[in-house]
Design a protein around this motif. Structure first.
Motif, PDB file in Angstrom:
ATOM      1  N   ILE A   1       4.966  -0.368   3.098  1.00 20.35           N
ATOM      2  CA  ILE A   1       3.570  -0.575   2.699  1.00 20.35           C
ATOM      3  C   ILE A   1       2.784  -0.862   3.971  1.00 20.35           C
ATOM      4  O   ILE A   1       3.016  -1.885   4.628  1.00 20.35           O
ATOM      5  N   ASP A   2       1.883   0.047   4.319  1.00 17.92           N
ATOM      6  CA  ASP A   2       1.097  -0.079   5.546  1.00 17.92           C
ATOM      7  C   ASP A   2      -0.160  -0.917   5.285  1.00 17.92           C
ATOM      8  O   ASP A   2      -0.663  -0.929   4.156  1.00 17.92           O
ATOM      9  N   ASP A   3      -0.646  -1.601   6.294  1.00 23.56           N
ATOM     10  CA  ASP A   3      -1.916  -2.354   6.199  1.00 23.56           C
ATOM     11  C   ASP A   3      -1.923  -3.305   5.012  1.00 23.56           C
ATOM     12  O   ASP A   3      -2.950  -3.456   4.336  1.00 23.56           O
ATOM     13  N   PHE A   4      -0.794  -3.961   4.735  1.00 25.17           N
ATOM     14  CA  PHE A   4      -0.713  -4.803   3.545  1.00 25.17           C
ATOM     15  C   PHE A   4      -1.852  -5.815   3.508  1.00 25.17           C
ATOM     16  O   PHE A   4      -2.152  -6.475   4.503  1.00 25.17           O
TER      17      PHE A   4
ATOM     18  N   ALA B   1       5.057  -7.397  11.473  1.00 22.82           N
ATOM     19  CA  ALA B   1       3.725  -7.920  11.778  1.00 22.82           C
ATOM     20  C   ALA B   1       3.046  -6.931  12.711  1.00 22.82           C
ATOM     21  O   ALA B   1       3.590  -6.559  13.750  1.00 22.82           O
ATOM     22  N   GLU B   2       1.854  -6.471  12.296  1.00 24.26           N
ATOM     23  CA  GLU B   2       1.125  -5.460  13.067  1.00 24.26           C
ATOM     24  C   GLU B   2       0.067  -6.110  13.951  1.00 24.26           C
ATOM     25  O   GLU B   2      -0.466  -7.165  13.616  1.00 24.26           O
ATOM     26  N   GLY B   3      -0.256  -5.449  15.040  1.00 23.60           N
ATOM     27  CA  GLY B   3      -1.369  -5.907  15.872  1.00 23.60           C
ATOM     28  C   GLY B   3      -1.103  -7.223  16.584  1.00 23.60           C
ATOM     29  O   GLY B   3      -2.006  -8.031  16.776  1.00 23.60           O
TER      30      GLY B   3
END
Ligand code: C2E
Ligand code: CA
Ligand code: CA
Ligand code: CA
Length: 281
Positions: free
Chosen positions: A180-183, A237-239
């Motif tokens: 799931i992207d950009d949750f 964890a993105e970004g």
């Protein structure tokens, strides 16, 4: 009052026209772009937090127009989705990224993973499952090293729910993983987490931004991680941009991290050189 309203309406119309023209211009420019070989992939490393090693990479498309101008995906992916061109572009991305993955796995002796963004239109295209299966077979990768990323928007449309579940299940049965992207950025409630079995949850950058300065943000992020783990999902964890964020996420139990702190997206050549410099396991 009337005149002001009309002026507003005219402005609105002019703005609509401008957007429509821009969309059309991008659409037409894209027509020849694939054939002219103007697309390229950048790859952003994803780190396993417990070891600090690179677990995989996310493929991110770039459009280099003749003359060298680079158009970021945010400027053309939505148009390509709208016009249907995403189907052809998406197939190109899939083939290119999986071919690259096979080369890097062979070269490094590691079971690196490749994450690929899949847009709704592409996923719902008849033959998508067969295409993914064919690409996996022809490149000879382990299906479990392929991760397909979709955003929450795919879970919103009840009309296609059964079709979406069928695609997810068929590829999952092969061993392909779904993320799931950009949750947390979509407009969906959490109920879909029960109906759609997903393997990885990627916490959007906006929830990571201020975890090191804002207690509430840190709490929210921690809660997302606990929830994901309770549902047996891995967490990326993105970004992640700062060492403080990285340390907090490690302590909070995030499985993986991605972001400028670890690495910006790089060209295939640069990643190849980095992998060559790594010890073989
Ligand atoms: P995304 O899937 O959420 O990809 C992550 C985006 O965040 C990338 O932007 C990446 O360069 C950027 N990013 C990574 N780390 C950091 C960080 O630490 N700080 C900040 N500020 N940004 C960071 P990019 O490459 O411009 O891609 C934008 C979006 O375009 C992607 O968002 C994805 O939704 C879409 N996209 C890219 N490639 C493809 C593709 O092949 N197919 C489809 N359907 N969509 C794609
Ligand atoms: Ca993504
Ligand atoms: Ca994302
Ligand atoms: Ca995004």
């Amino acid at each position: 009052v009337r005149r002001r309203k009309e002026a507003g309406y005219c402005f609105y119309r002019a703005e609509m026209n401008r957007r429509a023209r821009e969309a059309l211009a991008i659409e037409q420019a894209m027509l020849g772009a694939l054939a002219a070989d103007e697309f390229e992939l950048s790859y952003q490393p994803i780190e396993e937090m417990s070891t600090g090693e690179i677990r995989g990479l996310e493929a991110l498309v770039r459009w280099y127009k003749q003359g060298g101008e680079c158009i970021p995906p945010d400027h053309f992916i939505a148009h390509a989705e709208e016009s249907g061109q995403i189907v052809e572009l998406g197939e190109w991305v899939l083939r290119k990224a999986v071919n690259q993955l096979a080369q890097w796995q062979l070269m490094s002796g590691r079971s690196l993973a490749m994450a690929i963004n899949i847009s709704p239109r592409q996923l719902l295209q008849p033959g998508f499952v067969a295409l993914v299966r064919e690409v996996i077979d022809s490149e000879g990768i382990q299906p479990g090293t392929l991760e397909l990323e979709v955003t929450e928007s795919i879970f919103l449309d009840e009309e296609v729910e059964e079709q979406v579940i069928e695609v997810i299940d068929s590829l999952r049965a092969l061993g392909v993983r779904w993320s799931i992207d950009d949750f947390g950025t979509g407009f969906s409630a959490l109920g879909y987490l029960k109906r759609f079995p997903m393997d990885v949850l990627k916490i959007d950058r906006q929830f990571i931004n201020d975890i090191h300065t804002d207690m509430d943000a840190a709490m929210l992020c921690q809660a997302i991680i606990w929830m994901a783990k309770g549902l047996r999902m891995e967490v990326i964890a993105e970004g992640v941009e700062l060492p403080e964020q990285h340390e907090m996420l490690r302590q909070s139990g995030a499985t993986m991290a991605q972001g400028y702190f670890i690495s910006r997206p790089k060209s295939a050549d640069v990643i190849t050189a980095q992998l060559q410099g790594m010890d073989k396991p």
